[in-house]
Design an enzyme around this catalytic site. Structure first.
Site, PDB file in Angstrom:
ATOM      1  N   GLY A   1       0.821  -1.217   0.000  1.00 59.26           N
ATOM      2  CA  GLY A   1       0.000   0.000   0.000  1.00 59.26           C
ATOM      3  C   GLY A   1       0.851   1.261   0.000  1.00 59.26           C
ATOM      4  O   GLY A   1       2.021   1.230   0.379  1.00 59.26           O
TER       5      GLY A   1
ATOM      6  N   SER B   1     -12.095 -15.797  -5.693  1.00 66.40           N
ATOM      7  CA  SER B   1     -12.607 -16.863  -6.568  1.00 66.40           C
ATOM      8  C   SER B   1     -11.623 -18.025  -6.667  1.00 66.40           C
ATOM      9  O   SER B   1     -11.995 -19.107  -7.108  1.00 66.40           O
ATOM     10  CB  SER B   1     -12.842 -16.308  -7.963  1.00 66.40           C
ATOM     11  OG  SER B   1     -11.621 -15.821  -8.481  1.00 66.40           O
TER      12      SER B   1
ATOM     13  N   TYR C   1      -2.079 -19.502  -1.614  1.00 69.27           N
ATOM     14  CA  TYR C   1      -2.918 -18.303  -1.576  1.00 69.27           C
ATOM     15  C   TYR C   1      -4.407 -18.674  -1.445  1.00 69.27           C
ATOM     16  O   TYR C   1      -5.126 -18.137  -0.596  1.00 69.27           O
ATOM     17  CB  TYR C   1      -2.695 -17.465  -2.840  1.00 69.27           C
ATOM     18  CG  TYR C   1      -3.687 -16.336  -2.980  1.00 69.27           C
ATOM     19  CD1 TYR C   1      -3.599 -15.207  -2.178  1.00 69.27           C
ATOM     20  CD2 TYR C   1      -4.730 -16.416  -3.901  1.00 69.27           C
ATOM     21  CE1 TYR C   1      -4.526 -14.183  -2.296  1.00 69.27           C
ATOM     22  CE2 TYR C   1      -5.652 -15.394  -4.019  1.00 69.27           C
ATOM     23  CZ  TYR C   1      -5.551 -14.277  -3.221  1.00 69.27           C
ATOM     24  OH  TYR C   1      -6.475 -13.276  -3.326  1.00 69.27           O
TER      25      TYR C   1
ATOM     26  N   VAL D   1     -10.110  -8.578  -9.923  1.00 69.28           N
ATOM     27  CA  VAL D   1     -10.402  -7.146  -9.878  1.00 69.28           C
ATOM     28  C   VAL D   1      -9.300  -6.372 -10.611  1.00 69.28           C
ATOM     29  O   VAL D   1      -8.119  -6.693 -10.479  1.00 69.28           O
ATOM     30  CB  VAL D   1     -10.493  -6.675  -8.413  1.00 69.28           C
ATOM     31  CG1 VAL D   1     -10.958  -5.226  -8.364  1.00 69.28           C
ATOM     32  CG2 VAL D   1     -11.425  -7.583  -7.622  1.00 69.28           C
TER      33      VAL D   1
ATOM     34  N   VAL E   1      -2.659  -9.387 -14.081  1.00 69.06           N
ATOM     35  CA  VAL E   1      -2.327  -9.471 -15.500  1.00 69.06           C
ATOM     36  C   VAL E   1      -2.731  -8.207 -16.273  1.00 69.06           C
ATOM     37  O   VAL E   1      -2.018  -7.775 -17.184  1.00 69.06           O
ATOM     38  CB  VAL E   1      -2.921 -10.761 -16.124  1.00 69.06           C
ATOM     39  CG1 VAL E   1      -4.449 -10.718 -16.169  1.00 69.06           C
ATOM     40  CG2 VAL E   1      -2.367 -10.994 -17.513  1.00 69.06           C
TER      41      VAL E   1
ATOM     42  N   ASP F   1      -1.841 -22.241 -11.035  1.00 68.71           N
ATOM     43  CA  ASP F   1      -2.767 -21.435 -11.831  1.00 68.71           C
ATOM     44  C   ASP F   1      -4.070 -22.191 -12.097  1.00 68.71           C
ATOM     45  O   ASP F   1      -4.088 -23.402 -12.253  1.00 68.71           O
ATOM     46  CB  ASP F   1      -2.095 -21.083 -13.165  1.00 68.71           C
ATOM     47  CG  ASP F   1      -2.719 -19.866 -13.821  1.00 68.71           C
ATOM     48  OD1 ASP F   1      -3.114 -18.929 -13.093  1.00 68.71           O
ATOM     49  OD2 ASP F   1      -2.825 -19.851 -15.065  1.00 68.71           O
TER      50      ASP F   1
HETATM   51  C1  UD1 Z   1      -6.201 -12.923  -9.286  1.00 69.53           C
HETATM   52  C2  UD1 Z   1      -5.707 -12.057  -8.160  1.00 69.53           C
HETATM   53  C3  UD1 Z   1      -6.023 -12.719  -6.848  1.00 69.53           C
HETATM   54  C4  UD1 Z   1      -7.492 -12.969  -6.774  1.00 69.53           C
HETATM   55  C5  UD1 Z   1      -7.911 -13.836  -7.948  1.00 69.53           C
HETATM   56  C6  UD1 Z   1      -9.401 -14.003  -7.985  1.00 69.53           C
HETATM   57  C7  UD1 Z   1      -3.801 -10.621  -8.693  1.00 69.53           C
HETATM   58  C8  UD1 Z   1      -2.312 -10.481  -8.717  1.00 69.53           C
HETATM   59  N1  UD1 Z   1      -4.276 -11.817  -8.286  1.00 69.53           N
HETATM   60  O1  UD1 Z   1      -5.474 -14.150  -9.365  1.00 69.53           O
HETATM   61  O2  UD1 Z   1      -5.665 -11.889  -5.779  1.00 69.53           O
HETATM   62  O3  UD1 Z   1      -7.845 -13.585  -5.581  1.00 69.53           O
HETATM   63  O4  UD1 Z   1      -7.556 -13.183  -9.158  1.00 69.53           O
HETATM   64  O5  UD1 Z   1     -10.023 -12.786  -7.988  1.00 69.53           O
HETATM   65  O6  UD1 Z   1      -4.534  -9.708  -8.997  1.00 69.53           O
HETATM   66  N2  UD1 Z   1      -0.621 -14.096 -16.517  1.00 69.53           N
HETATM   67  C9  UD1 Z   1       0.041 -14.009 -17.716  1.00 69.53           C
HETATM   68  N3  UD1 Z   1       1.005 -13.051 -17.859  1.00 69.53           N
HETATM   69  C10 UD1 Z   1       1.333 -12.191 -16.839  1.00 69.53           C
HETATM   70  C11 UD1 Z   1       0.639 -12.302 -15.616  1.00 69.53           C
HETATM   71  C12 UD1 Z   1      -0.337 -13.267 -15.491  1.00 69.53           C
HETATM   72  O7  UD1 Z   1      -0.197 -14.779 -18.647  1.00 69.53           O
HETATM   73  O8  UD1 Z   1       2.222 -11.356 -17.042  1.00 69.53           O
HETATM   74  C13 UD1 Z   1      -1.704 -15.109 -16.394  1.00 69.53           C
HETATM   75  C14 UD1 Z   1      -1.634 -15.991 -15.162  1.00 69.53           C
HETATM   76  O9  UD1 Z   1      -0.797 -17.096 -15.368  1.00 69.53           O
HETATM   77  C15 UD1 Z   1      -3.114 -16.363 -15.028  1.00 69.53           C
HETATM   78  C16 UD1 Z   1      -3.850 -15.103 -15.500  1.00 69.53           C
HETATM   79  O10 UD1 Z   1      -2.909 -14.387 -16.285  1.00 69.53           O
HETATM   80  O11 UD1 Z   1      -3.431 -17.421 -15.884  1.00 69.53           O
HETATM   81  C17 UD1 Z   1      -4.314 -14.209 -14.354  1.00 69.53           C
HETATM   82  O12 UD1 Z   1      -3.220 -14.037 -13.473  1.00 69.53           O
HETATM   83  P1  UD1 Z   1      -3.243 -12.953 -12.288  1.00 69.53           P
HETATM   84  O13 UD1 Z   1      -3.595 -11.623 -12.828  1.00 69.53           O
HETATM   85  O14 UD1 Z   1      -1.980 -13.111 -11.541  1.00 69.53           O
HETATM   86  O15 UD1 Z   1      -4.521 -13.358 -11.451  1.00 69.53           O
HETATM   87  P2  UD1 Z   1      -5.059 -14.724 -10.788  1.00 69.53           P
HETATM   88  O16 UD1 Z   1      -3.960 -15.700 -10.564  1.00 69.53           O
HETATM   89  O17 UD1 Z   1      -6.247 -15.154 -11.573  1.00 69.53           O
END
Ligand code: UD1
Length: 310
Positions: free
Chosen positions: A36, A119, A142, A172, A186, A272
């Site tokens: 934060g 979720s 997590y 979010v 992401v 993931d």
């Molecule tokens: C996210 C939240 C988590 C929350 C969950 C459900 C973040 C960091 N995490 O997890 O707190 O509880 O949603 O609401 O916001 N990816 C890529 N390239 C990147 C980064 C990520 O391909 O550079 C992929 C990841 O492997 C995944 C997807 O994008 O498949 C989403 O990843 P991420 O944004 O980290 O979120 P979640 O793991 O879904």
């Protein structure tokens, strides 16, 4: 009302704090500044009491809940990938912090505690969309931490009559989400990569999907949760109820930003989830929630914000 927001200097917490101040509530924030930033509360700095402290520290928790009627527990270390690398950090910030806040809230006679759930607790169970009565199957430290937190809430409701409520957030995104770490969300990573001419990274084939939810919708759900009379002891999905793949996300961002991109592909991350999509009937029924900002509008506003920061 006198309200405490833990993690109030963070991404979701700061948007929620601003909205609570706008609604006329007296807001205190507890933040350890792990991620934060005080600057996130710039617009309301004079109206908010900010305490520096860690939610997993019983003394900091007790100080923060004193005289408070409602607690929003938003503080977390929210990355799945980070929890795979550092499970103990995740456990302390997600599970230990939550039971510490709950115990402090019970002891101080707090009426209601609303919790930032996730979720991720559903894991890769086959049925979509996810409803709250479906089985949970966490796939990462997590997700275990978030599920443990919500189980403690349910039990504190039963044992001590604390009015608890878990909002299971679905991916979010929005202004102020910090793109500064490989563990960041992401959308923050893709947007800042495209704006700065860097190559975005896709883990896996890019066909994994998420129910991306603009932060304003989440704030709205939280404001409704403040008074919702029938939601105690429950866990409720908060989402848009729309499934978007990473490839679709990237295409939409390329269009908005006006660049052509080819992502770099890397192996799927451990822990993931493949697909995530919410059913939001319970939120509608129990909170009167419906998403007011759709995915495209939210994405446009998010891009504008990152642009303004450049
Ligand atoms: C996210 C939240 C988590 C929350 C969950 C459900 C973040 C960091 N995490 O997890 O707190 O509880 O949603 O609401 O916001 N990816 C890529 N390239 C990147 C980064 C990520 O391909 O550079 C992929 C990841 O492997 C995944 C997807 O994008 O498949 C989403 O990843 P991420 O944004 O980290 O979120 P979640 O793991 O879904």
């Amino acid at each position: 009302m006198r309200v405490l927001v833990t993690g109030g200097c963070g991404f979701i917490g700061s948007h929620l704090t601003e909205a609570l101040v706008r609604e006329g509530h007296q807001v205190r924030v507890l933040d350890n500044f792990f991620s934060g930033k005080r600057s996130n509360l710039r617009t309301v700095a004079r109206d908010v009491e900010i305490l520096k402290g860690d939610c997993a520290d019983p003394r900091a928790a007790a100080r923060a809940v004193a005289g408070v009627e409602v607690v929003y527990h938003e503080a977390a270390v929210p990355s799945v990938a980070r929890s795979v690398d550092d499970p103990l950090l995740s456990h302390r910030a997600n599970s230990t912090a939550t039971i510490t806040m709950l115990t402090a809230a019970r002891d101080a006679g707090v009426r209601r505690l609303i919790y930032a759930g996730s979720s991720s607790v559903y894991g890769d169970t086959p049925t979509l969309p996810k409803r709250e009565d479906m089985p949970t199957r966490p796939l990462s430290p997590y997700a275990i931490g978030k599920l443990t937190g919500e189980q403690y809430l349910r039990v504190f409701h039963r044992l001590y009559g604390l009015e608890t409520l878990t909002l299971r957030y679905f991916n979010v995104f929005g202004p102020r989400q910090d793109p500064g770490s490989p563990y960041s969300g992401v959308i923050s990573l893709f947007t800042t990569a495209l704006l700065n001419g860097r190559t975005p990274v896709i883990y896996g084939d890019g066909r994994q999907s998420r129910d991306f939810t603009f932060v304003e919708n989440v704030v709205r759900a939280n404001l409704l949760a403040l008074r919702a009379p029938r939601a105690e002891g429950q866990a409720v999905n908060v989402a848009t109820q729309r499934q978007i793949t990473l490839l679709q996300l990237l295409a939409e961002l390329s269009k908005l930003i006006g660049v052509k991109v080819k992502a770099e592909k890397r192996p799927v991350r451990r822990g993931d989830i493949r697909h995530s999509l919410a059913h939001i009937g319970a939120a509608r029924r129990l909170l009167g929630y419906k998403p007011t900002i759709d995915f495209e509008t939210g994405l446009r506003r998010t891009v504008e914000w990152y642009r303004s920061q450049a």
